[in-house]
Design an enzyme around this catalytic site. Structure first.
Site, PDB file in Angstrom:
ATOM      1  CB  THR A  20      -0.925  -0.053   1.282  1.00 26.26           C
ATOM      2  OG1 THR A  20      -1.631  -1.101   1.169  1.00 26.26           O
ATOM      3  CG2 THR A  20      -1.826   1.155   1.183  1.00 26.26           C
ATOM      4  CB  THR A  94      -0.268  -3.994   6.022  1.00 27.65           C
ATOM      5  OG1 THR A  94      -1.487  -3.943   5.435  1.00 27.65           O
ATOM      6  CG2 THR A  94       0.289  -2.486   6.288  1.00 27.65           C
ATOM      7  CG  ASP A  95      -2.732  -7.889   2.705  1.00 25.72           C
ATOM      8  OD1 ASP A  95      -3.265  -6.943   3.593  1.00 25.72           O
ATOM      9  OD2 ASP A  95      -3.428  -7.990   1.542  1.00 25.72           O
TER      10      ASP A  95
END
Length: 373
Positions: A20, A94-95
């Site tokens: 992101t 971040t996943d």
């Protein structure tokens, strides 16, 4: 690109992997496409820091593969081969950041820090959190030593082990549900509140030297399959058996409670272990350790069947522990299964809590910097 804020600066290498923090609008949604230089240009530099950028790859982290992670692991080791580098910051989606951070930490033997950060809001947005997170990560990377791999997000410093994404969209995306944060950063100050305890690091696996994230078919590095299976009401052994049939060499069973399933699943675990499959049991409960309390398919029976409990590690990081164990098997030669089980047990039985740091506040940060001078 190199950016300098001071002639006597600490030299930090930023390895850009997408996520992101590097994502821009594509017409129907956001996807990673901004370069590391573009991302770095959004953030001010802490005083006394020089930054160099390595664009390793650019993917949404839900598309992260073991080959990507091993290529990053190799790049970190190659970067630290230069004694003039003082620290590394990895920008990451971040996943799956928690998985990558733990893999790097399991193989991190250097006193210099590796700091992972990212963003919850996309690149270039007016309220984006990426620039602030990157600034904080650079400050931490230039200020600490002997803490292993860290996650810096929303002004908080976390140890890699145990830290997971706990918020889907909020800015304070990461925490360790079973332990306190490692420290905090803000107002040009890094405060380390405790010292993480880590198992002895593993050597760089041979697969990391050849991993190519872009390779497919016969050119791809063969990596062991490690699957995650979740137990639930009406759960049966079907998916666990299917994973074994598909060639899984490791399985993480996400159990209920403190590590419980059914007698049928315990029997399937015993069959898998008999076939040489490593099985680790975690829980779908957010916090707390696993414990041998219940029989009738509970943790007592799963351990008797040959599974290992993961302590406070949750599914993603437990899978990484299995993967690292299997990647090390090639160096073991004869007796590899027994050595693998012992190695996996050591990785999984890491400390539930770390001892308090001997010093806190600005003096802790200053002493860490002085130690590197």
């Amino acid at each position: 690109m190199k950016r300098t804020n001071d002639g006597g600066a600490r030299r930090i290498v930023v390895i850009s992997t997408g996520g992101t923090i590097a994502s821009r609008w594509q017409g129907t949604g956001y996807a990673a496409d901004a370069s590391g230089d573009d991302v770095l240009a959004t953030a001010p530099l802490p005083e006394g820091v020089t930054v160099e950028v390595v664009d390793l790859f650019n993917v949404n982290s839900s598309r992260m593969t073991s080959a990507h992670q091993l290529a990053l692991l190799r790049t970190v080791h190659e970067t630290f081969a230069d004694p003039g580098v003082d620290g590394i910051v990895v920008t990451h989606g971040t996943d799956t950041l928690e998985e990558t951070a733990f893999l790097l930490d399991l193989h991190h033997a250097d006193s210099r820090p590796v700091v992972l950060t990212g963003a919850q809001r996309p690149f270039g947005t007016g309220d984006g959190d990426g620039p602030g997170n990157l600034y904080d990560a650079l400050q931490v990377a230039a200020s600490v030593r002997d803490l292993g791999v860290l996650v810096v997000f929303d002004g908080r410093v976390h140890a890699a082990r145990g830290t997971v994404k706990t918020q889907t969209l909020a800015a304070d995306a990461f925490s360790d549900p079973s332990a306190e944060r490692l420290g905090r950063v803000g107002f040009s100050r890094v405060d380390i509140e405790r010292q993480p305890e880590r198992p002895a690091p593993l050597p760089l696996p041979a697969a990391a030297r050849t991993a190519n994230p872009g390779a497919t078919g016969p050119d791809a590095t063969p990596l062991p399959r490690v699957d995650i299976i979740t137990h639930h009401s009406d759960g049966d052994p079907f998916l666990l058996n299917a994973a074994v049939s598909a060639g899984a060499r490791g399985i993480v069973l996400v159990a209920t409670g403190a590590g419980n399933a059914t007698p049928e699943i315990a029997a399937a675990v015993a069959d898998a272990v008999a076939r040489g499959v490593l099985v680790a049991v975690t829980t779908r409960v957010p916090a707390g350790p696993l414990a041998e309390i219940y029989t009738g398919g509970g943790a007592v029976d799963l351990v008797a069947a040959g599974a290992l409990l993961t302590g406070t590690l949750r599914a993603g990081q437990a899978r990484i522990a299995l993967l690292s164990t299997l990647l090390a098997e090639g160096a073991d030669g004869a007796g590899a299964p027994a050595r693998s089980t012992a190695r996996l047990r050591r990785l999984l039985e890491g400390p539930v809590r770390a001892e308090p740091a001997l010093a806190t506040g600005h003096s802790r940060s200053a002493s860490a910097v002085a130690a590197r001078a």
